[in-house]
Scaffold this active site. Structure first.
Site, PDB file in Angstrom:
ATOM      1  N   TYR A 136       0.819  -1.216   0.000  1.00 15.40           N
ATOM      2  CA  TYR A 136       0.000   0.000   0.000  1.00 15.40           C
ATOM      3  C   TYR A 136       0.849   1.262   0.000  1.00 15.40           C
ATOM      4  O   TYR A 136       0.487   2.259  -0.608  1.00 15.40           O
ATOM      5  CB  TYR A 136      -0.882   0.042   1.249  1.00 15.40           C
ATOM      6  CG  TYR A 136      -2.258  -0.547   1.079  1.00 15.40           C
ATOM      7  CD1 TYR A 136      -2.422  -1.889   0.774  1.00 15.40           C
ATOM      8  CD2 TYR A 136      -3.391   0.234   1.246  1.00 15.40           C
ATOM      9  CE1 TYR A 136      -3.682  -2.434   0.633  1.00 15.40           C
ATOM     10  CE2 TYR A 136      -4.653  -0.297   1.112  1.00 15.40           C
ATOM     11  CZ  TYR A 136      -4.804  -1.630   0.813  1.00 15.40           C
ATOM     12  OH  TYR A 136      -6.043  -2.157   0.677  1.00 15.40           O
ATOM     13  N   LYS A 186       2.413 -15.113   2.960  1.00 23.19           N
ATOM     14  CA  LYS A 186       2.645 -15.864   1.725  1.00 23.19           C
ATOM     15  C   LYS A 186       4.132 -16.168   1.667  1.00 23.19           C
ATOM     16  O   LYS A 186       4.846 -15.828   0.707  1.00 23.19           O
ATOM     17  CB  LYS A 186       2.151 -15.039   0.527  1.00 23.19           C
ATOM     18  CG  LYS A 186       2.139 -15.788  -0.804  1.00 23.19           C
ATOM     19  CD  LYS A 186       1.069 -16.860  -0.907  1.00 23.19           C
ATOM     20  CE  LYS A 186       1.226 -17.620  -2.219  1.00 23.19           C
ATOM     21  NZ  LYS A 186       0.340 -18.799  -2.290  1.00 23.19           N
ATOM     22  N   ASP A 218      -3.686 -17.926   0.797  1.00 32.28           N
ATOM     23  CA  ASP A 218      -4.667 -18.653  -0.031  1.00 32.28           C
ATOM     24  C   ASP A 218      -5.393 -19.695   0.816  1.00 32.28           C
ATOM     25  O   ASP A 218      -6.621 -19.836   0.766  1.00 32.28           O
ATOM     26  CB  ASP A 218      -4.003 -19.269  -1.269  1.00 32.28           C
ATOM     27  CG  ASP A 218      -2.742 -20.074  -0.968  1.00 32.28           C
ATOM     28  OD1 ASP A 218      -2.229 -19.999   0.175  1.00 32.28           O
ATOM     29  OD2 ASP A 218      -2.270 -20.792  -1.870  1.00 32.28           O
ATOM     30  N   ASP A 242      -6.898  -6.499   4.068  1.00 30.88           N
ATOM     31  CA  ASP A 242      -7.957  -5.810   3.321  1.00 30.88           C
ATOM     32  C   ASP A 242      -8.888  -6.843   2.691  1.00 30.88           C
ATOM     33  O   ASP A 242     -10.117  -6.756   2.807  1.00 30.88           O
ATOM     34  CB  ASP A 242      -7.317  -4.944   2.230  1.00 30.88           C
ATOM     35  CG  ASP A 242      -8.342  -4.224   1.377  1.00 30.88           C
ATOM     36  OD1 ASP A 242      -9.278  -3.641   1.960  1.00 30.88           O
ATOM     37  OD2 ASP A 242      -8.222  -4.251   0.139  1.00 30.88           O
ATOM     38  N   ASP A 246     -12.945  -8.201   4.072  1.00 27.87           N
ATOM     39  CA  ASP A 246     -14.167  -8.152   3.251  1.00 27.87           C
ATOM     40  C   ASP A 246     -14.794  -9.541   3.154  1.00 27.87           C
ATOM     41  O   ASP A 246     -16.015  -9.701   3.217  1.00 27.87           O
ATOM     42  CB  ASP A 246     -13.861  -7.642   1.836  1.00 27.87           C
ATOM     43  CG  ASP A 246     -14.070  -6.141   1.696  1.00 27.87           C
ATOM     44  OD1 ASP A 246     -13.819  -5.428   2.676  1.00 27.87           O
ATOM     45  OD2 ASP A 246     -14.489  -5.694   0.603  1.00 27.87           O
TER      46      ASP A 246
HETATM   47  C1  IPM Z   1     -10.593  -0.528   3.562  1.00 22.70           C
HETATM   48  C2  IPM Z   1     -10.729   0.068   2.195  1.00 22.70           C
HETATM   49  C3  IPM Z   1      -9.512   0.944   1.919  1.00 22.70           C
HETATM   50  C4  IPM Z   1      -8.300   0.049   1.934  1.00 22.70           C
HETATM   51  C5  IPM Z   1      -9.573   1.761   0.612  1.00 22.70           C
HETATM   52  C6  IPM Z   1     -10.797   2.656   0.565  1.00 22.70           C
HETATM   53  C7  IPM Z   1      -8.329   2.565   0.387  1.00 22.70           C
HETATM   54  O1  IPM Z   1     -10.903  -0.925   1.237  1.00 22.70           O
HETATM   55  O2  IPM Z   1     -10.520   0.246   4.544  1.00 22.70           O
HETATM   56  O3  IPM Z   1     -10.579  -1.741   3.684  1.00 22.70           O
HETATM   57  O4  IPM Z   1      -7.963  -0.590   0.930  1.00 22.70           O
HETATM   58  O5  IPM Z   1      -7.665  -0.034   2.990  1.00 22.70           O
HETATM   59 MG    MG Z   2     -11.131  -2.855   2.071  1.00 21.85          MG
END
Ligand code: IPM
Ligand code: MG
Length: 352
Positions: A136, A186, A218, A242, A246
């Protein structure tokens, strides 16, 4: 107790408004809210996603309640002007390196999970995501190769002090839970990950009461849907965290339910300085319609009261009110219902 409110873009504005109602309803003496611009909203008003006055406000406060940033109309802007730079900039400028993303299935919501209910029911985990390093924040760019092709590149790296400090957060979090820590990397392919693993093992010597294991990312993604009950605390780097967070959100039923805290080393007179945000984004497809689920934002406010203000009792009251609303069948569209953002705010307030 100064809180910077940064609603940002899209549904960030709508959900943050409900979190603010909940906060204000507590009537905490000395709680003062300030509002600032971030993201595309800030770009339109000030020409930058993270204006200097917003950053100054953040520094002057004890905590930040953040909505979301992102707007497809900004996709063509140079990267440093894009809305995402607001949250990335705040994380970097304020040294918020530890991102806590709890995921737990609410009773009665098992049917909403992308997993079978009996599997969804097992989920009670905490993802500890490193937030200041990795691919990042490495150098990045576009270049032309010798053969005239365009090439995009991003540098991935971690230095040992970065890994060590997030490993400590992971181990301490595990000590406060079920004493199991899974480090995700990884290391079979990446040097960055080999160092990560080596350092996590070194740090583990200080935590003999925590059981440590390691998974390749993975495999971790696969295990998270196969048998999520095996996880207690997961510690991982910025990119893997990240993605896995999700994924975890869909396992518990909806991304509209997951809150997060981003913490650093700075302490205020009340607790740890931090930024609190729902993990869902700005959701441009449903923005402005008043149908977004505000629960993740409300739960983020609860995390703020706990970590930044030492108000555990109030945090628990908010969490219980959300859980009761869900148990009573209060449902926004992401949970298969029809209730709007403000009506859900009302429902949580009534139960509070
Ligand atoms: C998160 C989001 C952010 C990230 C984006 C909006 C930059 O996806 O907070 O998970 O990738 O960290
Ligand atoms: Mg995110």
């Amino acid at each position: 107790m100064k809180v910077a409110i940064f609603p940002g873009d899209g549904i960030g504005v709508e959900v943050t408004a409900q979190a603010v109602r909940v906060l204000e309803s507590l009537g905490l003496p000395g709680l003062t809210l300030f509002e600032g611009d971030v993201g595309a909203a800030a770009y339109r008003r000030h020409g930058r996603p993270l204006p200097a006055e917003t950053l100054a406000m953040a520094r002057a406060c004890d905590a930040i309640l953040f909505g979301a940033v992102g707007d497809p109309s900004c996709d063509a802007l140079e990267r440093h002007l894009r809305p995402e730079q607001a949250v990335l900039g705040l994380r970097a400028e304020l040294g918020l390196f530890a991102n806590l993303r709890p995921a737990k299935t609410f009773a009665g919501l098992e049917d909403m999970s992308a997993l079978r209910p009996e599997i969804a029911r097992q989920i009670d985990l905490l993802i500890v995501r490193e937030l200041n390093g990795d691919v990042y924040f490495g150098d990045k760019g576009m270049r032309t190769t010798a053969t005239g092709e365009r090439e995009g590149w991003d540098m991935m790296s971690y230095c040992e002090s970065e890994v060590r400090r997030i490993a400590h957060i992971g181990f301490r979090a595990a000590q406060g839970r079920n004493r199991r820590l899974t480090s995700v990397d990884k290391a079979n392919v990446l040097e960055t990950s080999q160092l990560w693993r080596d350092v996590v093992i070194e740090v583990s010597a200080e935590y003999p009461d925590v059981t440590l294991d390691h998974l390749y990312v993975d495999n971790a993604a696969m295990q998270l849907v196969r048998a999520p009950g095996q996880f207690d605390v997961v510690v991982t780097g910025n990119l893997f965290g990240d993605i896995l967070s999700d994924q975890a959100s869909m396992c518990v039923g909806s991304i509209g339910l997951l809150a997060s805290a981003s913490l650093g080393e700075r302490m205020t007179e009340y607790g740890t300085f931090g930024l609190y945000e729902p993990i869902h984004g700005s959701a441009p497809d449903i923005a402005g319609q008043g149908i977004a689920n505000p629960m993740a934002a409300i739960l983020s406010a609860a995390m703020m009261l706990r970590h930044s203000f030492g108000r555990d009792a109030e945090a628990m009251r908010i969490e219980a009110a959300v859980a009761r609303a869900l148990a009573d069948g209060i449902r926004s569209g992401d949970l298969g219902g029809t209730m709007g953002t403000a009506a859900i705010g009302d429902a949580v307030l009534e139960r509070l």
